[in-house]
Design a protein around this motif. Structure first.
Motif, PDB file in Angstrom:
ATOM      1  N   ASP A   1       0.825  -1.212   0.000  1.00 45.37           N
ATOM      2  CA  ASP A   1       0.000   0.000   0.000  1.00 45.37           C
ATOM      3  C   ASP A   1       0.861   1.265   0.000  1.00 45.37           C
ATOM      4  O   ASP A   1       1.815   1.389   0.767  1.00 45.37           O
ATOM      5  CB  ASP A   1      -0.893  -0.014   1.242  1.00 45.37           C
ATOM      6  N   GLY A   2       0.494   2.215  -0.853  1.00 43.91           N
ATOM      7  CA  GLY A   2       1.262   3.451  -0.948  1.00 43.91           C
ATOM      8  C   GLY A   2       1.095   4.373   0.241  1.00 43.91           C
ATOM      9  O   GLY A   2       1.870   5.320   0.424  1.00 43.91           O
ATOM     10  N   GLY A   3       0.089   4.105   1.082  1.00 45.79           N
ATOM     11  CA  GLY A   3      -0.178   4.970   2.219  1.00 45.79           C
ATOM     12  C   GLY A   3       0.955   5.053   3.212  1.00 45.79           C
ATOM     13  O   GLY A   3       1.055   6.023   3.975  1.00 45.79           O
ATOM     14  N   TYR A   4       1.834   4.062   3.215  1.00 43.97           N
ATOM     15  CA  TYR A   4       2.954   4.075   4.163  1.00 43.97           C
ATOM     16  C   TYR A   4       4.000   5.125   3.796  1.00 43.97           C
ATOM     17  O   TYR A   4       4.741   5.597   4.660  1.00 43.97           O
ATOM     18  CB  TYR A   4       3.612   2.689   4.217  1.00 43.97           C
ATOM     19  N   MET A   5       4.077   5.488   2.534  1.00 43.15           N
ATOM     20  CA  MET A   5       5.117   6.408   2.066  1.00 43.15           C
ATOM     21  C   MET A   5       4.573   7.751   1.581  1.00 43.15           C
ATOM     22  O   MET A   5       5.284   8.752   1.605  1.00 43.15           O
ATOM     23  CB  MET A   5       5.917   5.755   0.917  1.00 43.15           C
ATOM     24  N   GLY A   6       3.334   7.783   1.147  1.00 45.15           N
ATOM     25  CA  GLY A   6       2.748   9.033   0.646  1.00 45.15           C
ATOM     26  C   GLY A   6       1.251   8.891   0.523  1.00 45.15           C
ATOM     27  O   GLY A   6       0.782   8.112  -0.299  1.00 45.15           O
ATOM     28  N   ASN A   7       0.514   9.631   1.319  1.00 47.01           N
ATOM     29  CA  ASN A   7      -0.932   9.410   1.377  1.00 47.01           C
ATOM     30  C   ASN A   7      -1.721  10.714   1.421  1.00 47.01           C
ATOM     31  O   ASN A   7      -2.213  11.104   2.472  1.00 47.01           O
ATOM     32  CB  ASN A   7      -1.275   8.566   2.606  1.00 47.01           C
ATOM     33  N   PRO A   8      -1.917  11.364   0.263  1.00 46.69           N
ATOM     34  CA  PRO A   8      -1.326  11.093  -1.053  1.00 46.69           C
ATOM     35  C   PRO A   8      -0.042  11.899  -1.233  1.00 46.69           C
ATOM     36  O   PRO A   8       0.380  12.620  -0.325  1.00 46.69           O
ATOM     37  CB  PRO A   8      -2.419  11.594  -2.001  1.00 46.69           C
ATOM     38  N   VAL A   9       0.542  11.813  -2.417  1.00 44.81           N
ATOM     39  CA  VAL A   9       1.783  12.526  -2.731  1.00 44.81           C
ATOM     40  C   VAL A   9       1.468  13.807  -3.489  1.00 44.81           C
ATOM     41  O   VAL A   9       0.764  13.789  -4.501  1.00 44.81           O
ATOM     42  CB  VAL A   9       2.716  11.634  -3.573  1.00 44.81           C
ATOM     43  N   LEU A  10       1.990  14.921  -3.005  1.00 47.62           N
ATOM     44  CA  LEU A  10       1.783  16.215  -3.657  1.00 47.62           C
ATOM     45  C   LEU A  10       2.886  16.541  -4.657  1.00 47.62           C
ATOM     46  O   LEU A  10       2.669  17.271  -5.624  1.00 47.62           O
ATOM     47  CB  LEU A  10       1.711  17.327  -2.604  1.00 47.62           C
ATOM     48  N   GLU A  11       4.059  16.023  -4.413  1.00 53.13           N
ATOM     49  CA  GLU A  11       5.239  16.378  -5.206  1.00 53.13           C
ATOM     50  C   GLU A  11       5.032  16.189  -6.699  1.00 53.13           C
ATOM     51  O   GLU A  11       5.429  17.036  -7.509  1.00 53.13           O
ATOM     52  CB  GLU A  11       6.443  15.544  -4.736  1.00 53.13           C
ATOM     53  N   SER A  12       4.419  15.094  -7.095  1.00 54.58           N
ATOM     54  CA  SER A  12       4.215  14.818  -8.520  1.00 54.58           C
ATOM     55  C   SER A  12       3.339  15.880  -9.172  1.00 54.58           C
ATOM     56  O   SER A  12       3.583  16.288 -10.312  1.00 54.58           O
ATOM     57  CB  SER A  12       3.578  13.436  -8.704  1.00 54.58           C
ATOM     58  N   LEU A  13       2.324  16.331  -8.451  1.00 56.28           N
ATOM     59  CA  LEU A  13       1.442  17.370  -8.978  1.00 56.28           C
ATOM     60  C   LEU A  13       2.182  18.702  -9.106  1.00 56.28           C
ATOM     61  O   LEU A  13       2.002  19.439 -10.067  1.00 56.28           O
ATOM     62  CB  LEU A  13       0.226  17.547  -8.060  1.00 56.28           C
ATOM     63  N   ILE A  14       3.029  18.979  -8.136  1.00 57.60           N
ATOM     64  CA  ILE A  14       3.755  20.253  -8.115  1.00 57.60           C
ATOM     65  C   ILE A  14       4.764  20.332  -9.252  1.00 57.60           C
ATOM     66  O   ILE A  14       4.916  21.376  -9.901  1.00 57.60           O
ATOM     67  CB  ILE A  14       4.440  20.442  -6.749  1.00 57.60           C
ATOM     68  N   TYR A  15       5.445  19.228  -9.532  1.00 55.36           N
ATOM     69  CA  TYR A  15       6.508  19.234 -10.533  1.00 55.36           C
ATOM     70  C   TYR A  15       6.010  18.987 -11.958  1.00 55.36           C
ATOM     71  O   TYR A  15       6.647  19.423 -12.918  1.00 55.36           O
ATOM     72  CB  TYR A  15       7.566  18.185 -10.183  1.00 55.36           C
ATOM     73  N   HIS A  16       4.906  18.283 -12.101  1.00 53.24           N
ATOM     74  CA  HIS A  16       4.498  17.854 -13.445  1.00 53.24           C
ATOM     75  C   HIS A  16       3.203  18.489 -13.948  1.00 53.24           C
ATOM     76  O   HIS A  16       2.755  18.152 -15.040  1.00 53.24           O
ATOM     77  CB  HIS A  16       4.361  16.331 -13.480  1.00 53.24           C
ATOM     78  N   CYS A  17       2.622  19.387 -13.158  1.00 51.65           N
ATOM     79  CA  CYS A  17       1.394  20.058 -13.584  1.00 51.65           C
ATOM     80  C   CYS A  17       1.584  21.568 -13.596  1.00 51.65           C
ATOM     81  O   CYS A  17       2.339  22.117 -12.795  1.00 51.65           O
ATOM     82  CB  CYS A  17       0.229  19.690 -12.655  1.00 51.65           C
ATOM     83  N   VAL A  18       0.882  22.214 -14.506  1.00 55.89           N
ATOM     84  CA  VAL A  18       0.959  23.677 -14.607  1.00 55.89           C
ATOM     85  C   VAL A  18       0.131  24.344 -13.519  1.00 55.89           C
ATOM     86  O   VAL A  18       0.547  25.333 -12.924  1.00 55.89           O
ATOM     87  CB  VAL A  18       0.475  24.143 -15.994  1.00 55.89           C
TER      88      VAL A  18
END
Length: 346
Positions: A201-218
């Motif tokens: 489960d991804g919840g142990y490391m990022g629940n949810p992850v913001l970084e991807s949105l910050i770096y890859h979205c306008v």
């Protein structure tokens, strides 16, 4: 849209969807209400576990039929979850006897807790049957999701069992196995293998992850939809209450650290980080702590249709309230109370 809640004619946002088992039906309600705002364009979605399922269903539905399609496929996802898992879920028979959703007190729950202490999923479920796989077969056509040129960017989080690293699946990596990986609770299911690596489960490391949105979205507007309660008055004193609170703290920890880091970066002198993607991020939050905080942790396994519809209703109402109070802030300023996420310091 009321006169008090005017926003730009078209506004692009990102969504960050937390995981929490069946409690993810609350997020279903939030997305169902947001889908009725035609002015909102979703650029990216980051999801973990149940948040990943919501993200995939929303995106798949949007490809098929825009906002109405997204609403339809979200309903299809949760109805199928109830149908497929309900028949095999031993806690379901007890749900009518626990109106406050405290399934943790059922005899079945006590047996499951005891069994999980001495047997792993590799002994209890040697054939590795996962009802969620059947749900995905019935609800999402991954060829459409992967091969269609879609507007919405998907980011799905999972935990690499062997490396202790966060893995973010995206683009053509979004498939049945990676969604199963994001939702794989290690006490219930065997680790999911994908391209030679094993995931929980991804919840142990990022629940949810913001970084991807910050770096890859306008878009700089991120609407966070938490499920796990942040605050509880008093100290839990029973074994069950302690475990429930520990569950909430654990699955909020990574998100709290990420938001604190974002705030630290934004506090740096502007001339030092003019091109920093974190600088102008605006955070928003749609949640209902008062209701979600009362739910027993075991309710995350309750896929009874009436319970899921109740959560959806609460999610819709919470989103509607947020829209009336904060919609006009999109594209302009942060509407989230950031003081709740900061470290306690002298």
């Amino acid at each position: 849209m009321t006169a008090k809640a005017k926003a730009p004619k078209r506004i692009s946002i990102n969504l960050a969807l937390q995981g929490g088992g069946a409690q993810g039906a609350f997020t279903w309600g939030v997305l169902d209400r947001l889908s009725e705002e035609e002015a909102i364009e979703v650029e990216g979605i980051s999801g973990t576990s149940a948040g990943a399922l919501n993200a995939a269903a929303f995106t798949y539905g949007f490809i098929k039929g825009g906002h109405k399609g997204a609403k339809k496929e979200l309903h299809n996802l949760w109805h199928t979850i109830s149908e497929v898992s309900g028949a095999l879920n031993p806690t379901q028979m007890w749900s009518p006897f626990f109106p406050n959703d405290f399934l943790g007190w059922s005899p079945v729950n006590f047996w499951m807790d005891f069994a999980s202490q001495i047997l792993s999923p590799y002994q209890l479920n040697p054939l590795n049957y996962c009802p969620l796989r059947e749900v995905l077969h019935k609800t999402i056509d991954f060829e459409v999701l992967q091969n269609t040129k879609r507007k919405i960017k998907l980011f799905i989080g999972a935990t690499n069992v062997e490396t202790n690293r966060l893995k973010m699946f995206h683009d053509d990596e979004i498939c049945e196995e990676t969604l199963l990986a994001s939702a794989c609770l290690p006490t219930l299911f065997q680790a999911v293998k994908w391209k030679g690596h094993y995931y929980w489960d991804g919840g142990y490391m990022g629940n949810p992850v913001l970084e991807s949105l910050i770096y890859h979205c306008v878009s700089k507007d991120i609407i966070l939809v938490p499920i796990n309660a942040m605050h509880h008055h008093g100290v839990p004193t029973t074994p069950k209450a302690i475990l429930d609170r520990l569950n909430e703290i654990t699955f909020n920890a990574s998100l709290m650290r990420e938001i604190r880091g974002l705030l630290r970066i934004q506090s740096l002198p502007e001339h030092l980080s003019k091109k920093n993607p974190y600088l102008n991020v605006r955070l928003h939050c749609i949640q209902n702590e008062k209701f979600m905080g009362k739910l027993d942790a075991r309710s995350k396994y309750n896929t009874d249709w009436a319970f899921l519809l109740k959560l959806k209703k609460i999610g819709r109402a919470s989103a509607d309230c947020w829209i009336k109070e904060n919609y006009q802030k999109l594209g302009k300023e942060t509407s989230m109370d950031l003081s709740n996420w900061e470290m306690e310091e002298p």
